[in-house]
Enzyme design. Sequence first.
Site, PDB file in Angstrom:
ATOM      1  N   HIS A 127       0.868  -1.184   0.000  1.00 44.09           N
ATOM      2  CA  HIS A 127       0.000   0.000   0.000  1.00 44.09           C
ATOM      3  C   HIS A 127       0.909   1.239   0.000  1.00 44.09           C
ATOM      4  CE1 HIS A 127      -2.854   2.962   1.590  1.00 44.09           C
ATOM      5  NE2 HIS A 127      -3.827   2.116   1.302  1.00 44.09           N
ATOM      6  N   ASP A 205       3.042  -3.509   8.449  1.00 39.13           N
ATOM      7  CA  ASP A 205       1.818  -2.725   8.276  1.00 39.13           C
ATOM      8  C   ASP A 205       0.649  -3.705   8.422  1.00 39.13           C
ATOM      9  OD1 ASP A 205      -0.425  -1.507   7.323  1.00 39.13           O
ATOM     10  OD2 ASP A 205       0.362  -1.087   5.322  1.00 39.13           O
ATOM     11  N   GLN A 208      -4.465  -3.985   7.336  1.00 36.69           N
ATOM     12  CA  GLN A 208      -5.429  -4.858   6.663  1.00 36.69           C
ATOM     13  C   GLN A 208      -5.507  -6.231   7.340  1.00 36.69           C
ATOM     14  OE1 GLN A 208      -8.289  -4.483   4.678  1.00 36.69           O
ATOM     15  NE2 GLN A 208      -6.859  -3.061   3.742  1.00 36.69           N
ATOM     16  N   LYS A 231     -10.732   0.411  10.256  1.00 36.14           N
ATOM     17  CA  LYS A 231     -10.905  -0.798   9.436  1.00 36.14           C
ATOM     18  C   LYS A 231     -11.388  -1.978  10.276  1.00 36.14           C
ATOM     19  CE  LYS A 231      -7.282   0.372   6.102  1.00 36.14           C
ATOM     20  NZ  LYS A 231      -8.019   0.655   4.876  1.00 36.14           N
ATOM     21  N   CYS A 370      -4.500   2.416  -3.928  1.00 33.28           N
ATOM     22  CA  CYS A 370      -3.255   2.924  -3.317  1.00 33.28           C
ATOM     23  C   CYS A 370      -2.105   1.933  -3.512  1.00 33.28           C
ATOM     24  CB  CYS A 370      -3.427   3.229  -1.833  1.00 33.28           C
ATOM     25  SG  CYS A 370      -4.635   4.507  -1.520  1.00 33.28           S
TER      26      CYS A 370
HETATM   27  C1  LIG Z   1      -2.494  -2.464   3.775  1.00 32.61           C
HETATM   28  C2  LIG Z   1      -2.836  -1.067   4.156  1.00 32.61           C
HETATM   29  N1  LIG Z   1      -1.917  -0.295   4.726  1.00 32.61           N
HETATM   30  C3  LIG Z   1      -2.162   0.953   5.109  1.00 32.61           C
HETATM   31  C4  LIG Z   1      -3.390   1.515   4.896  1.00 32.61           C
HETATM   32  C5  LIG Z   1      -3.615   2.913   5.317  1.00 32.61           C
HETATM   33  O1  LIG Z   1      -4.554   2.978   6.332  1.00 32.61           O
HETATM   34  P1  LIG Z   1      -5.000   4.405   6.858  1.00 32.61           P
HETATM   35  O2  LIG Z   1      -5.559   5.133   5.676  1.00 32.61           O
HETATM   36  O3  LIG Z   1      -6.010   4.110   7.888  1.00 32.61           O
HETATM   37  O4  LIG Z   1      -3.787   5.063   7.387  1.00 32.61           O
HETATM   38  C6  LIG Z   1      -4.397   0.773   4.289  1.00 32.61           C
HETATM   39  C7  LIG Z   1      -5.704   1.379   4.002  1.00 32.61           C
HETATM   40  O5  LIG Z   1      -6.359   1.038   3.036  1.00 32.61           O
HETATM   41  C8  LIG Z   1      -4.109  -0.555   3.915  1.00 32.61           C
HETATM   42  O6  LIG Z   1      -5.038  -1.321   3.351  1.00 32.61           O
END
Ligand SMILES: Cc1ncc(COP(=O)(O)O)c(C=O)c1O
Length: 412
Positions: A127, A205, A208, A231, A370
Amino acid sequence: MTTSPALDARALRADFPIFERPSHGKPLAFLDSAASSQKPRQMLDAMRDFYETSYANVHRGVYELAERATEGLETAREKVRALVNAPSAREVIFVRNATEGINLVAYAWGLRNLGPGDLVVVTELEHHSNFVPWQFIANRTGAGFALIPLDHQGELRLDALDGIAATGRVKVVATGVVSNSLGTVNPVERLAVWAHEQGAIMVADAAQAAPHRKVDVQALGCDFLAISAHKMCGPSGVGALWGRAELLESMDPFLVGGHMIRSVKADETTWGELPHKFEAGTAPMAEAVGFGAAIDYLDEIGFDAIERWEHELAAYALDQLAELPWVSSYGPPASRRAGIVSFNVEGVHPHDVAQVLDFEGVAIRAGHHCCQPLMKKLGVAATNRASFYLYTVPEEIDRLVAGLHVARKAFA
Ligand SMILES: Cc1ncc(COP(=O)(O)O)c(C=O)c1O
C-alpha cells in the site's frame, strides 16, 4: 485445531445500524470493508457514553472527571496492547491511523539511522502508506530503495532476497501483513528473521490484517507494527503504532509540542517517557475509547471465527467469478488470502462496473487501491475489489455476480 464457535454473520448484521438504510432503494450490500469497516452499535454507544459521562482532557486535570477520561484512554491502550500481544502498554502509541504510524517510524527512526549505502526494502504489493514514506525518507537520507518482487500469483518472491541484499546494507524491511489489493497473506515471520540477519528493523503494516486475524507482534517477530481502528469496527481518526521500547527510546520524537515533554526551557526541551514522547497534543481520547470497544466486540466474536468466515467468503467469491469467462481475478488461491478479491470485467472499465453495481445497491471499490506499483506489475491501471467482513453474507456475493452480468450487458 481451533475450538472457537462459528460466526453468525446474519445475526451480527443486526449490530450495524447502517444496514437498516437502503441504498438506491435496495438493501445495502457493503463489499468495501477493506477501505473502511462499518460500525457496530456497541462501539458507537461506548463513544457516546464517554462523551456523556467521562469527557475531559486527559493527563492534565486532577479533578475526578479528568481522571475518568484518562482512565478511559489508558484502558483503551491496554486493550490495544492485548490485541497485538505487546509486552508493555508503554510501547503502544496512539496515532491518527496506520499511515501516521508508519510515517512516525520512517521519520523518527529513518532520519537518524539511514544514509548512503543503506537500503530500505519494501514490496511490490505494498500500500502507498508503507511505500511512499520509505521512498521519501530513503531519498532524503541518500539510502537505496528496493522492492521484493511478486510471483505470478501475487506472492512475495523470497528467492529474490539474496540478490537484494547484495545491493546495499539492508536497514529496513517494511511489508504489509495482508495485501489490501490481492488479499495475499505475506510471510512476515520469515521476513523478520531475514531482516534481523541483515541487521535491519522489520516494520509490519497490519492495517489490513488486524481487523481479520490474530496479529501477534511477538510471534511475527517485527519491531514496529501499525494499525487503524476504522478498518476494524472502530472510529476514524485513531490508530496505533506498536514499537519495541528500546527502539522507541532511542528515537527522536516525530511531532513536538504539548504533553510530550519532560521539561521546557528557553535553551532546551527534554522529552517525556513512553508512550507520551510520541503523543504530542490532545489525545484522540473518545476515539481511543471507541477503538477499545471495537476490540472488545471483535474479541467476543473471536478472530479465528472471523478469519474462517472470510476465508469461506473469499473461496465462494473466487468460485463464482471463475464461472464467468469474461472476468479475470488476481492474487493467490483462497487458501492463502484474506477476504479480498480483486478482478476485472473484460471490456468494462472498473469505474463503470462499480457504478452499475452501486445502482444495484452493491458497494465495491474500483481504482488502484493505493497500490500503483502493484497495478503496473499486473499490467492494469485499476481493478475492481470486493472485500468482506464479519457481517458479509453470501447473498451479497450473489448480488455482486448478478450486477457484473448487468455491467457486462450495458458496456461490453
Ligand atoms: C495495507 C494497508 N496499509 C495501510 C493503509 C492505510 O490505512 P490508513 O488510511 O487508515 O492510514 C491501508 C488502508 O487502506 C491498507 O489497506
